[in-house]
Enzyme design. Structure first.
Site, PDB file in Angstrom:
ATOM      1  N   LYS A  27       0.835  -1.207   0.000  1.00 25.56           N
ATOM      2  CA  LYS A  27       0.000   0.000   0.000  1.00 25.56           C
ATOM      3  C   LYS A  27       0.868   1.256   0.000  1.00 25.56           C
ATOM      4  O   LYS A  27       0.660   2.175  -0.783  1.00 25.56           O
ATOM      5  CB  LYS A  27      -0.887  -0.010   1.256  1.00 25.56           C
ATOM      6  N   ASN A  28       1.863   1.266   0.883  1.00 21.97           N
ATOM      7  CA  ASN A  28       2.646   2.488   1.062  1.00 21.97           C
ATOM      8  C   ASN A  28       3.620   2.751  -0.089  1.00 21.97           C
ATOM      9  O   ASN A  28       4.216   3.831  -0.151  1.00 21.97           O
ATOM     10  CB  ASN A  28       3.400   2.443   2.398  1.00 21.97           C
ATOM     11  N   CYS A 120      -5.695   7.810   9.235  1.00 24.66           N
ATOM     12  CA  CYS A 120      -5.810   7.354  10.626  1.00 24.66           C
ATOM     13  C   CYS A 120      -5.521   8.509  11.581  1.00 24.66           C
ATOM     14  O   CYS A 120      -4.627   9.313  11.341  1.00 24.66           O
ATOM     15  CB  CYS A 120      -4.799   6.253  10.895  1.00 24.66           C
ATOM     16  N   ARG A 125       0.317  14.509  12.849  1.00 25.20           N
ATOM     17  CA  ARG A 125       0.637  14.332  11.428  1.00 25.20           C
ATOM     18  C   ARG A 125       0.683  15.660  10.666  1.00 25.20           C
ATOM     19  O   ARG A 125      -0.077  15.895   9.724  1.00 25.20           O
ATOM     20  CB  ARG A 125      -0.341  13.365  10.761  1.00 25.20           C
ATOM     21  N   ASP A 308       4.036   0.742  12.173  1.00 26.26           N
ATOM     22  CA  ASP A 308       2.839   0.055  11.682  1.00 26.26           C
ATOM     23  C   ASP A 308       2.711  -1.359  12.258  1.00 26.26           C
ATOM     24  O   ASP A 308       1.650  -1.974  12.138  1.00 26.26           O
ATOM     25  CB  ASP A 308       2.848  -0.014  10.145  1.00 26.26           C
ATOM     26  N   ARG A 400      -8.723  -0.553   4.662  1.00 21.96           N
ATOM     27  CA  ARG A 400      -7.858   0.441   4.020  1.00 21.96           C
ATOM     28  C   ARG A 400      -6.523  -0.175   3.624  1.00 21.96           C
ATOM     29  O   ARG A 400      -5.881   0.294   2.670  1.00 21.96           O
ATOM     30  CB  ARG A 400      -7.575   1.608   4.979  1.00 21.96           C
TER      31      ARG A 400
HETATM   32  C1  UD1 Z   1       4.085   6.717   6.305  1.00 19.02           C
HETATM   33  C2  UD1 Z   1       3.213   5.524   6.092  1.00 19.02           C
HETATM   34  C3  UD1 Z   1       2.614   5.061   7.404  1.00 19.02           C
HETATM   35  C4  UD1 Z   1       3.712   4.852   8.438  1.00 19.02           C
HETATM   36  C5  UD1 Z   1       4.619   6.069   8.534  1.00 19.02           C
HETATM   37  C6  UD1 Z   1       5.831   5.843   9.438  1.00 19.02           C
HETATM   38  C7  UD1 Z   1       2.406   5.883   3.834  1.00 19.02           C
HETATM   39  C8  UD1 Z   1       1.243   6.156   2.938  1.00 19.02           C
HETATM   40  N1  UD1 Z   1       2.161   5.876   5.161  1.00 19.02           N
HETATM   41  O1  UD1 Z   1       3.253   7.767   6.793  1.00 19.02           O
HETATM   42  O2  UD1 Z   1       1.926   3.828   7.183  1.00 19.02           O
HETATM   43  O3  UD1 Z   1       3.097   4.618   9.708  1.00 19.02           O
HETATM   44  O4  UD1 Z   1       5.126   6.414   7.236  1.00 19.02           O
HETATM   45  O5  UD1 Z   1       6.552   4.729   9.005  1.00 19.02           O
HETATM   46  O6  UD1 Z   1       3.503   5.616   3.382  1.00 19.02           O
HETATM   47  N2  UD1 Z   1       5.980  14.602  10.509  1.00 19.02           N
HETATM   48  C9  UD1 Z   1       6.100  15.945  10.791  1.00 19.02           C
HETATM   49  N3  UD1 Z   1       6.019  16.828   9.759  1.00 19.02           N
HETATM   50  C10 UD1 Z   1       5.838  16.430   8.464  1.00 19.02           C
HETATM   51  C11 UD1 Z   1       5.728  15.059   8.187  1.00 19.02           C
HETATM   52  C12 UD1 Z   1       5.803  14.158   9.233  1.00 19.02           C
HETATM   53  O7  UD1 Z   1       6.258  16.330  11.947  1.00 19.02           O
HETATM   54  O8  UD1 Z   1       5.790  17.288   7.586  1.00 19.02           O
HETATM   55  C13 UD1 Z   1       6.053  13.632  11.628  1.00 19.02           C
HETATM   56  C14 UD1 Z   1       4.725  12.870  11.767  1.00 19.02           C
HETATM   57  O9  UD1 Z   1       3.803  13.600  12.538  1.00 19.02           O
HETATM   58  C15 UD1 Z   1       5.201  11.623  12.466  1.00 19.02           C
HETATM   59  C16 UD1 Z   1       6.584  11.384  11.862  1.00 19.02           C
HETATM   60  O10 UD1 Z   1       6.993  12.635  11.319  1.00 19.02           O
HETATM   61  O11 UD1 Z   1       5.336  11.851  13.846  1.00 19.02           O
HETATM   62  C17 UD1 Z   1       6.607  10.335  10.773  1.00 19.02           C
HETATM   63  O12 UD1 Z   1       5.734  10.695   9.743  1.00 19.02           O
HETATM   64  P1  UD1 Z   1       5.970  10.265   8.221  1.00 19.02           P
HETATM   65  O13 UD1 Z   1       7.216   9.467   8.117  1.00 19.02           O
HETATM   66  O14 UD1 Z   1       5.799  11.461   7.371  1.00 19.02           O
HETATM   67  O15 UD1 Z   1       4.734   9.280   7.980  1.00 19.02           O
HETATM   68  P2  UD1 Z   1       3.754   9.276   6.769  1.00 19.02           P
HETATM   69  O16 UD1 Z   1       4.498   9.516   5.499  1.00 19.02           O
HETATM   70  O17 UD1 Z   1       2.571  10.117   7.088  1.00 19.02           O
END
Ligand code: UD1
Length: 421
Positions: A27-28, A120, A125, A308, A400
């Site tokens: 998915k990711n 979620c 986020r 995850d 999902r």
């Molecule tokens: C992706 C995955 C999700 C997984 C996560 C961490 C997808 C579609 N989803 O989510 O399944 O749980 O990686 O392995 O690939 N953060 C900030 N600012 C930002 C972006 C992120 O502070 O601009 C923080 C987030 O709040 C979180 C951490 O960084 O605490 C990790 O987030 P991130 O690696 O961006 O996860 P996703 O890409 O949303």
């Protein structure tokens, strides 16, 4: 978007799991790759896409931006490029991955208007790392009518240092950098295997991308990209979910399509005296006596323990005898499943980013609610091994990211059915 909300999973626990499972594309990986398809006017085909609602919703989002998405079996083709510059509010509200629209919209139309992304509810986020990176590439960012608006007539390559290796930000910036003039380096980039799938696709589309799997990604901007055919990496979270279920229920499973190298952090917790892992011709064979051992996990960016898999491992810990602990460092408040596991008799104490599990070797069936996608997977594992019947609501969250999870586990001999459809 109307979706069945009344579905329940009814599970009678206690069956050993025996049989074969094939793991499909992650998915990711597929979600950002579908978004990348919008960077080209020519068809971009992804093979082995999972049939899950996040992927369907992503296809709907691409459609709303003027891009045709077709599916033939497990192949999906994105055709027509991105014509719109605003994520539809209704879809953005339910899909975190709407954030991947930022780069394609900006690159193709010079503007990207994004409503707050959903998905979620596992912590704040925010999107600051995405936006800071786009700013470094020359985009102007403002907030208008509740939307984040990015504008740029042209992007210019730059060194971007990420304050945290965000997976989504790394992917968004990788896509944007393919259209930036000159060289971009993304320093402190995430190293998840799914990023390698995106890099591979972008290369096949004609972009000069390198360094994936390391903390420094480089991109030489190539302008307009061509069509391509590419495959996502197999879903390591689905693979790890199946292995965890077998570790808790006992049994033997032959897993095809999974890559053992992506599963190290999870396997290191599951492999104990009563389990055995072998590999024959690319098929992983995992056997377990169903007696988990207490363990500690601390989640972190790849290759550390994946957040995850935190909920599935918490379910596992309940069936181990003794104290286990969890430290969640990636998403704050990703512990909603702990209260649901408690309804099944689990003893879990949560304090800030820590959880402590007093494992008693058993749980009892109960009515529980999947609070989010991976929390739901954890509850399914708990129900599969619990004594008696469990009824799990909130199945829409599980759909999902898992293809008909009841079919996956009933094919292994579990007593699990979906009702209410
Ligand atoms: C992706 C995955 C999700 C997984 C996560 C961490 C997808 C579609 N989803 O989510 O399944 O749980 O990686 O392995 O690939 N953060 C900030 N600012 C930002 C972006 C992120 O502070 O601009 C923080 C987030 O709040 C979180 C951490 O960084 O605490 C990790 O987030 P991130 O690696 O961006 O996860 P996703 O890409 O949303």
């Amino acid at each position: 978007m109307k979706r069945e909300r009344e579905a329940r999973l009814v599970v009678r626990g206690g069956k050993k799991l025996l049989g074969d499972v094939t793991v499909h594309g992650a998915k990711n990986a597929v979600l950002p790759m579908l978004a990348a398809g919008m960077l080209s006017d020519e068809p971009v085909t992804l093979t082995d896409c999972p049939r899950i609602t996040d992927v369907e919703d992503m296809a709907t989002m691409l459609g709303a931006l003027g891009c045709a998405v077709t599916r033939e079996g497990r192949s999906m083709t994105v055709c027509g490029g991105c014509l719109g510059s605003e994520t539809p509010a209704e879809l953005a509200g339910v899909m975190r991955s709407s954030v991947f629209m930022l780069a394609p919209m900006l690159v193709r139309t010079g503007e990207a208007r994004m409503h707050a992304p959903g998905g979620c509810r596992i912590g704040a986020r925010p999107t600051d790392i995405h936006l800071d990176g786009l700013r470094r590439l020359g985009a102007k960012i403002s907030e208008e009518d509740g939307c984040i608006v990015c504008r740029a007539d042209r992007l210019k390559g730059a060194d971007i240092v990420l304050r945290y290796p965000s997976v989504g930000a790394t992917e968004n910036l990788l896509m944007a950098a393919t259209a930036a003039e000159g060289r971009t380096r993304i320093i402190g980039a995430a190293r998840e295997p799914e990023i390698s799938s995106l890099a591979d696709l972008l290369r096949k589309m004609g972009a000069a991308v390198g360094g994936e799997g390391t903390p420094v990604l480089t991109v030489e901007g190539a302008g307009r990209l061509s069509g391509a055919v590419a495959a996502p990496v197999p879903d390591r979270i689905v693979a790890a979910t199946v292995l965890t279920a077998v570790a808790v229920c006992g049994g033997k499973v032959a897993l095809s399509g999974a890559q053992i190298g992506h599963l190290g952090a999870v396997l290191s917790r599951l492999l104990s005296g009563g389990t055995r892992l072998t590999e024959h011709g690319g098929v992983l064979i995992f056997e377990s006596d169903g007696v988990p051992s207490p363990c500690r996990i601390e989640t972190g960016p790849y290759p550390l323990f994946p957040t995850d898999m935190q909920a599935p491992l918490m379910a596992y810990m309940c069936f181990a005898r003794g104290t286990s602990s969890v430290r969640e460092t990636v998403f704050e408040s990703r512990f909603a499943h702990a209260a649901e596991l408690a309804k099944m008799g689990a003893e879990i104490g949560v304090a800030g980013s820590y959880a402590f599990v007093n494992g008693r070797g058993e749980l009892k069936g109960a009515r529980v609610h999947a609070p989010d996608l991976r929390g739901g997977a954890g509850l399914v594992i708990a129900a599969l091994a619990a004594e008696g019947e469990s009824v799990i609501s909130g199945v829409g969250h599980i759909d999902r990211g898992y293809e008909r999870i009841e079919e996956l586990f009933s094919s292994l001999g579990a007593d699990i059915v979906r009702t209410g459809e």
